[in-house]
Design an enzyme around this catalytic site. Structure first.
Site, mmCIF file in Angstrom:
data_model
loop_
_atom_site.group_PDB
_atom_site.id
_atom_site.type_symbol
_atom_site.label_atom_id
_atom_site.label_comp_id
_atom_site.label_asym_id
_atom_site.label_seq_id
_atom_site.Cartn_x
_atom_site.Cartn_y
_atom_site.Cartn_z
ATOM 1 N N GLY A 125 0.724 -1.148 -0.047
ATOM 2 C CA GLY A 125 0.096 -0.023 0.007
ATOM 3 C C GLY A 125 0.869 1.510 0.011
ATOM 4 O O GLY A 125 0.427 2.188 0.518
ATOM 5 N N SER A 126 2.024 1.156 -0.611
ATOM 6 C CA SER A 126 2.764 2.618 -0.570
ATOM 7 C C SER A 126 2.261 3.512 -1.587
ATOM 8 O O SER A 126 2.552 4.669 -1.211
ATOM 9 C CB SER A 126 4.276 2.195 -0.884
ATOM 10 O OG SER A 126 4.519 1.826 -2.352
ATOM 11 N N ARG B 14 -15.715 -15.960 -9.019
ATOM 12 C CA ARG B 14 -15.101 -14.871 -9.159
ATOM 13 C C ARG B 14 -16.088 -13.620 -9.496
ATOM 14 O O ARG B 14 -16.171 -12.571 -8.924
ATOM 15 C CB ARG B 14 -14.197 -14.928 -10.582
ATOM 16 C CG ARG B 14 -13.409 -13.418 -10.926
ATOM 17 C CD ARG B 14 -12.819 -13.550 -12.326
ATOM 18 N NE ARG B 14 -11.802 -14.649 -12.289
ATOM 19 C CZ ARG B 14 -10.461 -14.337 -11.869
ATOM 20 N NH1 ARG B 14 -10.263 -13.080 -11.238
ATOM 21 N NH2 ARG B 14 -9.602 -15.060 -11.831
ATOM 22 N N MET C 58 -4.179 -6.991 -6.805
ATOM 23 C CA MET C 58 -3.596 -7.992 -7.405
ATOM 24 C C MET C 58 -4.663 -9.234 -7.706
ATOM 25 O O MET C 58 -4.113 -10.338 -7.975
ATOM 26 C CB MET C 58 -2.670 -8.696 -6.521
ATOM 27 C CG MET C 58 -1.258 -7.842 -6.299
ATOM 28 S SD MET C 58 -0.559 -7.078 -7.502
ATOM 29 C CE MET C 58 0.491 -8.383 -8.309
ATOM 30 N N HIS D 217 0.417 0.675 -13.406
ATOM 31 C CA HIS D 217 1.108 -0.542 -13.892
ATOM 32 C C HIS D 217 2.683 -0.488 -13.915
ATOM 33 O O HIS D 217 3.042 0.611 -14.424
ATOM 34 C CB HIS D 217 0.370 -1.454 -15.197
ATOM 35 C CG HIS D 217 0.995 -2.626 -15.692
ATOM 36 N ND1 HIS D 217 0.879 -3.772 -15.037
ATOM 37 C CD2 HIS D 217 1.983 -2.712 -16.467
ATOM 38 C CE1 HIS D 217 1.568 -4.596 -15.654
ATOM 39 N NE2 HIS D 217 2.273 -4.097 -16.447
ATOM 40 N N LEU E 115 -6.460 -7.462 -19.715
ATOM 41 C CA LEU E 115 -5.601 -6.927 -18.547
ATOM 42 C C LEU E 115 -4.878 -6.022 -18.946
ATOM 43 O O LEU E 115 -4.364 -5.903 -20.134
ATOM 44 C CB LEU E 115 -4.896 -8.468 -18.424
ATOM 45 C CG LEU E 115 -3.893 -8.414 -17.473
ATOM 46 C CD1 LEU E 115 -4.552 -8.335 -16.087
ATOM 47 C CD2 LEU E 115 -3.071 -9.787 -17.296
#
Ligand code: GRF
Length: 227
Positions: A22-23, A75, A100, A119, A154
């Site tokens: 979580g930076s 999902r 992720m 990304h 993606l």
């Protein structure tokens, strides 16, 4: 009564999705507060209960929420529950920051146009995982990070901004990853701020920024990288 020239600026809601450290999220929260964005980070949502970022969000006074993907047998069911949790915060923007899990088309459609991702590569090169390792193996001399709007496929969707870092002769995966992450920490908050302020839009395949001095959708490397 409004002062002459004062602008009514609605506060925008931002929900940040994380899975790990979580930076990026922490940088976004800090910049939102320090730079007084017309926005609030309404919630940080993690799909992992053990994500270190949850504590970092709590320390910053941001409401946190876990929607554990392991609690769902499909999902689609996870995506629905996650979407409902996000929607409750009426987000103007949903920022994926080290999230992720691959999100299904329904989730993406539900938030399309207000769903952004960072990304760790110069897209369209190196979609998917292990981008730094693959960049080194490919022998590229420049690498970096991309903030883009999310579309169903993606790591695709209109590119909003990119940060370039050099690949140095003695780099290994971790050193390169640190350099890219440092660039991400400059890039992602800036892009979110521009979106929130309504200064960044897409025009066909290209993003257009109503830039103020010193601002650019291309972040270039510093002469002497710190890492
Ligand atoms: C970042 O490199 C991001 O681009 C990638 O995962 C990493 C997350 O780091 N998707 P953090 O959780 O923000 O520290």
């Amino acid at each position: 009564m409004l002062r002459r020239g004062a602008r009514i600026r609605a506060m925008k809601n931002v929900v940040v999705l994380i899975s790990g450290v979580g930076s990026n999220m922490a940088r976004i929260v800090d910049c939102c507060r320090d730079e007084r964005w017309p926005a609030r980070i309404a919630a940080v949502v993690s799909n992992r209960p053990d994500a270190a970022g949850l504590e970092r969000a709590r320390e910053r006074g941001v409401p946190v929420l876990v929607v554990d993907h392991r609690d769902f047998d499909s999902r689609a069911a996870f995506d629905r529950a996650l979407g409902d949790a996000v929607e409750r915060h009426a987000p103007d923007w949903v920022a994926l920051a080290g999230f992720m899990r691959v999100l299904g088309d329904d989730f993406v459609a539900r938030f399309q146009g207000r769903l952004v991702n960072i990304h760790p590569s110069l897209l369209p090169a190196f979609t998917g995982l292990h981008t730094h390792r693959r960049a080194l193996a490919a022998g590229v001399r420049v690498h970096g990070a991309t903030v883009h709007l999310v579309e169903p496929a993606l790591d695709s969707g209109p590119i909003l901004a990119q940060a370039v870092v050099p690949v140095l002769d003695d780099d290994d995966e971790h050193r390169l990853a640190r350099r890219v992450l440092a660039a991400e920490h400059r890039l992602y908050p800036a892009v979110l701020r521009w979106l929130i302020e309504g200064r960044l839009r897409t025009d066909g395949p290209r993003a257009v920024l109503r830039a103020e001095p010193g601002e650019s959708l291309l972040l270039l490397p510093t002469e002497t990288p710190d890492v």
